[in-house]
Design a protein around this motif. Structure first.
Motif, PDB file in Angstrom:
ATOM      1  N   GLU A   1       2.508  -6.536   3.877  1.00  0.00           N
ATOM      2  CA  GLU A   1       3.410  -5.405   4.730  1.00  0.00           C
ATOM      3  C   GLU A   1       2.042  -4.547   5.729  1.00  0.00           C
ATOM      4  N   LEU A   2       1.211  -4.534   5.164  1.00  0.00           N
ATOM      5  CA  LEU A   2       0.285  -3.677   5.895  1.00  0.00           C
ATOM      6  C   LEU A   2      -0.720  -4.433   6.825  1.00  0.00           C
ATOM      7  N   GLY A   3      -0.777  -5.838   6.783  1.00  0.00           N
ATOM      8  CA  GLY A   3      -1.752  -6.915   7.459  1.00  0.00           C
ATOM      9  C   GLY A   3      -3.011  -6.637   7.021  1.00  0.00           C
ATOM     10  N   ILE A   4      -3.420  -6.575   5.703  1.00  0.00           N
ATOM     11  CA  ILE A   4      -4.773  -6.330   5.416  1.00  0.00           C
ATOM     12  C   ILE A   4      -4.943  -7.001   4.175  1.00  0.00           C
ATOM     13  N   SER A   5      -6.405  -7.350   3.532  1.00  0.00           N
ATOM     14  CA  SER A   5      -6.258  -7.994   2.195  1.00  0.00           C
ATOM     15  C   SER A   5      -6.030  -7.396   1.086  1.00  0.00           C
ATOM     16  N   ASP A   6      -5.736  -8.035   0.154  1.00  0.00           N
ATOM     17  CA  ASP A   6      -5.366  -7.572  -1.334  1.00  0.00           C
ATOM     18  C   ASP A   6      -6.497  -6.511  -1.791  1.00  0.00           C
ATOM     19  N   GLN A   7      -7.806  -7.019  -1.483  1.00  0.00           N
ATOM     20  CA  GLN A   7      -9.068  -6.168  -1.798  1.00  0.00           C
ATOM     21  C   GLN A   7      -8.872  -5.137  -1.217  1.00  0.00           C
ATOM     22  N   ALA A   8      -8.645  -4.912   0.160  1.00  0.00           N
ATOM     23  CA  ALA A   8      -8.620  -3.656   1.026  1.00  0.00           C
ATOM     24  C   ALA A   8      -7.544  -2.545   0.462  1.00  0.00           C
ATOM     25  N   VAL A   9      -6.316  -3.298   0.018  1.00  0.00           N
ATOM     26  CA  VAL A   9      -5.370  -2.334  -0.507  1.00  0.00           C
ATOM     27  C   VAL A   9      -6.107  -1.675  -1.862  1.00  0.00           C
TER      28      VAL A   9
ATOM     29  N   MET B   1       6.534  -4.054  -6.847  1.00  0.00           N
ATOM     30  CA  MET B   1       5.770  -4.701  -5.553  1.00  0.00           C
ATOM     31  C   MET B   1       4.288  -4.974  -6.225  1.00  0.00           C
ATOM     32  N   SER B   2       3.774  -5.878  -5.544  1.00  0.00           N
ATOM     33  CA  SER B   2       2.570  -6.631  -6.188  1.00  0.00           C
ATOM     34  C   SER B   2       1.685  -6.091  -5.170  1.00  0.00           C
ATOM     35  N   THR B   3       0.391  -6.300  -5.405  1.00  0.00           N
ATOM     36  CA  THR B   3      -0.860  -5.695  -4.373  1.00  0.00           C
ATOM     37  C   THR B   3      -0.676  -6.646  -3.369  1.00  0.00           C
TER      38      THR B   3
ATOM     39  N   LEU C   1       2.050  -5.807  -0.908  1.00  0.00           N
ATOM     40  CA  LEU C   1       1.484  -4.514  -0.213  1.00  0.00           C
ATOM     41  C   LEU C   1       0.616  -4.951   0.919  1.00  0.00           C
ATOM     42  N   ALA C   2      -0.206  -5.771   0.582  1.00  0.00           N
ATOM     43  CA  ALA C   2      -1.359  -6.404   1.703  1.00  0.00           C
ATOM     44  C   ALA C   2      -0.589  -6.920   2.732  1.00  0.00           C
TER      45      ALA C   2
END
Length: 228
Positions: free
Chosen positions: A187-195, A179-181, A184-185
Motif C-alpha cells: 500500500e505504501l510502496g516501500i519494502s516490508d523491511q522499511a515498514v 493486514m500483513s507487513t 502494508l508495504a
C-alpha cells in the motif's frame, strides 16, 4: 526536561551531507543510525531516479569504507553506509551532548533534522557548539514532548506517522491480524523491511517521548528530599 528541536543546515556543511551528495531532484531519508563500536552505521532510503549517480558519488568519497544495498522495493532502495562518524563534527556534537536523532531528510541543498535533547540548556549548548564550528544552523520549531498541546506528533516523522496510522486503521495490530507487513508495504510502496523499521521507530519514539518522559518527570518531581 527534554525538548525536541527541528533543525536545518546546508548539505555541504557536514560530513555525511557531503558524502550523500544528490542530484537536484533527489532526496535521502535517514531510516536509522546504529552504533557499532566507534562507528555509527546509517541506514537510508534513496529513490531509483538518482540511484546510479548517488552510488557513484558515495563510493568515490574518501571517508566511505563501504556502501551496501540492503534491500529494494519498487522505486526505493535501502542502503547502509560504513564511515567514521568521528569525522563528522555536526553528528559528533549530537552524540557528545546526548542528543537523540529522531529523523533526518536531505536534498541537494539542505538537510532537516528532528533531534531530542535532554534539556533546553543542552540544546543551547548544541547551538553554541555549531556556531563555534562555523556550521550554519537554522532552528525551527522547539517543543517539549511531554506537555499537551505542544509538538502534537511527539517526534514521530511524517513517514513513520503515515505507516503507523495505516497499520492501525488496516487492522495490523488487531487480533486476529487483518493486514500483513507485506500488505502494508504494498500500500505504501516501500519494502516490508522499511515498514518494520518505521513501525519500530515510531513506537519507540512515541513511548520515549510520552510514557517514559512523563515517568521520569514525575520521578524527579516527587523524589524525596535529602536529609541534611
Amino acid at each position: 526536561m527534554a525538548v525536541i528541536a527541528h533543525l536545518r543546515i546546508p548539505a555541504a556543511s557536514f560530513e555525511l551531507g557531503r558524502i550523500l551528495e544528490l542530484e537536484a531532484s533527489g532526496t535521502v531519508e535517514l531510516e536509522n543510525m546504529v552504533p557499532l563500536g566507534e562507528k555509527a552505521v546509517p541506514f537510508f532510503s534513496v529513490s531509483d531516479e538518482v540511484r546510479e549517480s548517488f552510488e557513484e558519488n558515495v563510493e568515490n568519497h574518501p571517508s566511505v569504507e563501504r556502501i551496501i544495498e540492503v534491500t529494494r522495493h519498487d522505486a526505493e532502495r535501502l542502503y547502509s553506509l560504513e564511515w567514521n562518524v568521528g569525522r563528522d563534527v555536526f553528528l559528533q556534537g549530537i552524540v557528545d551532548l546526548q542528543g537523540q536523532l529522531l529523523s533526518a531528510t536531505g536534498t541537494v541543498r539542505t538537510w532537516e533534522f528532528e533531534i531530542r535533547f535532554p534539556t533546553h540548556e543542552t540544546l543551547s549548548e548544541f547551538q553554541e557548539y555549531c556556531s563555534n564550528a562555523h556550521i550554519p544552523l537554522e532552528v525551527g520549531r522547539i517543543y517539549n514532548p511531554v506537555r499537551p498541546g505542544t509538538g502534537i506528533w511527539y517526534g514521530v516523522t511524517q513517514a513513520q506517522r503515515e505507516t503507523l496510522v495505516r497499520a492501525v486503521q488496516g487492522g495490523y495490530y488487531s487480533i486476529p491480524r487483518q493486514m500483513s507487513t507485506q500488505d502494508l508495504a504494498d500500500e505504501l510502496g516501500i519494502s516490508d523491511q522499511a515498514v518494520t523499521e518505521r513501525l519500530r521507530r515510531a513506537i519507540e519514539t512515541l513511548t520515549t517521548n510520552t510514557l517514559i518522559a512523563m515517568e521520569e518527570e514525575l520521578d524527579e518531581e516527587f523524589e524525596p528530599a535529602q536529609e541534611s
